[in-house]
Design an enzyme around this catalytic site. Structure first.
Site, PDB file in Angstrom:
ATOM      1  N   LYS A  37       0.850  -1.205  -0.030  1.00  0.00           N
ATOM      2  CA  LYS A  37       0.089   0.006  -0.004  1.00  0.00           C
ATOM      3  C   LYS A  37       0.737   1.159   0.012  1.00  0.00           C
ATOM      4  CE  LYS A  37      -3.894  -2.280   2.223  1.00  0.00           C
ATOM      5  NZ  LYS A  37      -4.723  -2.791   3.416  1.00  0.00           N
ATOM      6  N   GLN A  93      -4.509  -1.547   9.642  1.00  0.00           N
ATOM      7  CA  GLN A  93      -4.682  -3.006   9.096  1.00  0.00           C
ATOM      8  C   GLN A  93      -5.069  -3.949   9.925  1.00  0.00           C
ATOM      9  OE1 GLN A  93      -3.788  -3.477   5.952  1.00  0.00           O
ATOM     10  NE2 GLN A  93      -4.035  -5.643   5.874  1.00  0.00           N
ATOM     11  N   ASP A 119     -10.978   3.092   4.335  1.00  0.00           N
ATOM     12  CA  ASP A 119     -11.242   1.509   4.144  1.00  0.00           C
ATOM     13  C   ASP A 119     -12.873   1.467   4.229  1.00  0.00           C
ATOM     14  OD1 ASP A 119      -9.614  -0.552   4.209  1.00  0.00           O
ATOM     15  OD2 ASP A 119      -9.084  -0.327   6.249  1.00  0.00           O
TER      16      ASP A 119
END
Ligand code: GUN
Length: 286
Positions: free
Chosen positions: A52, A96, A119
């Protein structure tokens, strides 16, 4: 059978984002920024976070990675999020998952400013997505929707079976498909006679983390199979939740693993970060 090339499509999306980021910098003096938080030493998570970070840099997005060891407390994590919520350099914040067991994931996700929730995991964005309102969409199902669009795979009136009901993939996938007017069935590990559902499906999306669960004889002729699974076999080889060799004889479209849905996830994260930067500009220009 047509392979759905997620790698090529993701490269195209990343290039689209790079061009738009450059324009935003030149015209508005805005550099989109993303912070990624990694807690603990899960090897797969570390690989995803690294990827990422690199993709952000390649697209001209400012990126910072906060790596915390697994003993980090929930309070420390919440403090970091609060700082990032107030940091004007950051348009997006991504924690994450999975988090270590002593940290409550919901509390952490709810602490992220919904306007920075690239997200799409904050209940604010989940609710807006379910209601078919503008929202940050979770990157993996968002990427699958983009694949359908790119390959002109219509959804309206189609029977779609989603196997797996996780918060990250299965549930948001089902919502996006419902919004696209598909007839959606969501199966899980308790489902009786999975094949009876999949045999009636025009499209199967599988995201369960069980290598080769989906076989060709569970599909109807010409079905579309989207394999979200990424499983590492003892040999070190990556493989999907669908038995590729077996399914390809029945499918009209099939995603490979690797090189299918996986790369799309990062492309859509970059898109969401760009969207967050546009929204910031809109708020600040008022
Ligand atoms: N873990 C697996 N997929 C994801 C994702 O899309 N976002 C985050 N934050 N964690 C994940």
């Amino acid at each position: 059978m047509t392979l759905l090339d997620g790698k090529a499509l993701s490269d195209k999306i990343k290039e689209e984002v790079r061009v738009e980021v450059e324009k935003l910098k030149n015209e508005k003096n805005i550099t989109p920024g993303l912070a990624v938080v990694l807690v603990g030493d899960d090897a797969a998570s570390a690989t995803y976070v690294n990827s990422k970070h690199k993709s952000c840099e390649a697209a001209g997005i400012y990126s910072e990675v906060h790596t915390k060891d697994s003993s980090t407390t929930q309070e420390e994590l919440l403090e970091l999020i609060e700082k990032m919520n107030n940091d004007p350099k950051l348009d997006g914040i991504l924690v994450q998952l999975p988090l270590p067991k002593h940290i409550d994931t919901t509390t952490v996700l709810e602490a992220i400013n919904p306007l920075k929730d690239v997200d799409g995991f904050h209940p604010y964005n989940v609710g807006r997505m379910v209601s078919n309102l503008d929202a940050f969409l979770p990157a993996t199902p968002f990427g699958v929707m983009r694949m359908f669009e790119e390959y002109n795979i219509g959804l309206s009136g189609k029977n779609v079976v989603v196997i797996g009901s996780s918060d990250i993939v299965g549930k948001p996938m089902a919502s996006l498909l419902i919004n696209a007017k598909a007839t959606v069935t969501v199966c899980n590990s308790r489902t009786k006679d999975l094949a009876s559902h999949t045999k009636a499906a025009d499209i199967v999306v599988i995201a369960v983390g069980v290598p080769h669960l989906l076989k060709g004889d569970m599909l109807k002729e010409g079905a579309v199979v989207i394999d979200v699974g990424i499983n590492r076999l003892d040999t070190g080889k990556l493989t999907g939740d669908a038995d590729f060799e077996d399914c390809k004889t029945k499918c009209s479209f099939l995603t490979p693993v690797p090189g299918g849905v996986g790369p799309m996830t990062i492309g859509m994260l970059l898109k969401n970060t760009l969207k967050a930067a546009y929204l910031r500009d809109k708020r600040e220009s008022k």
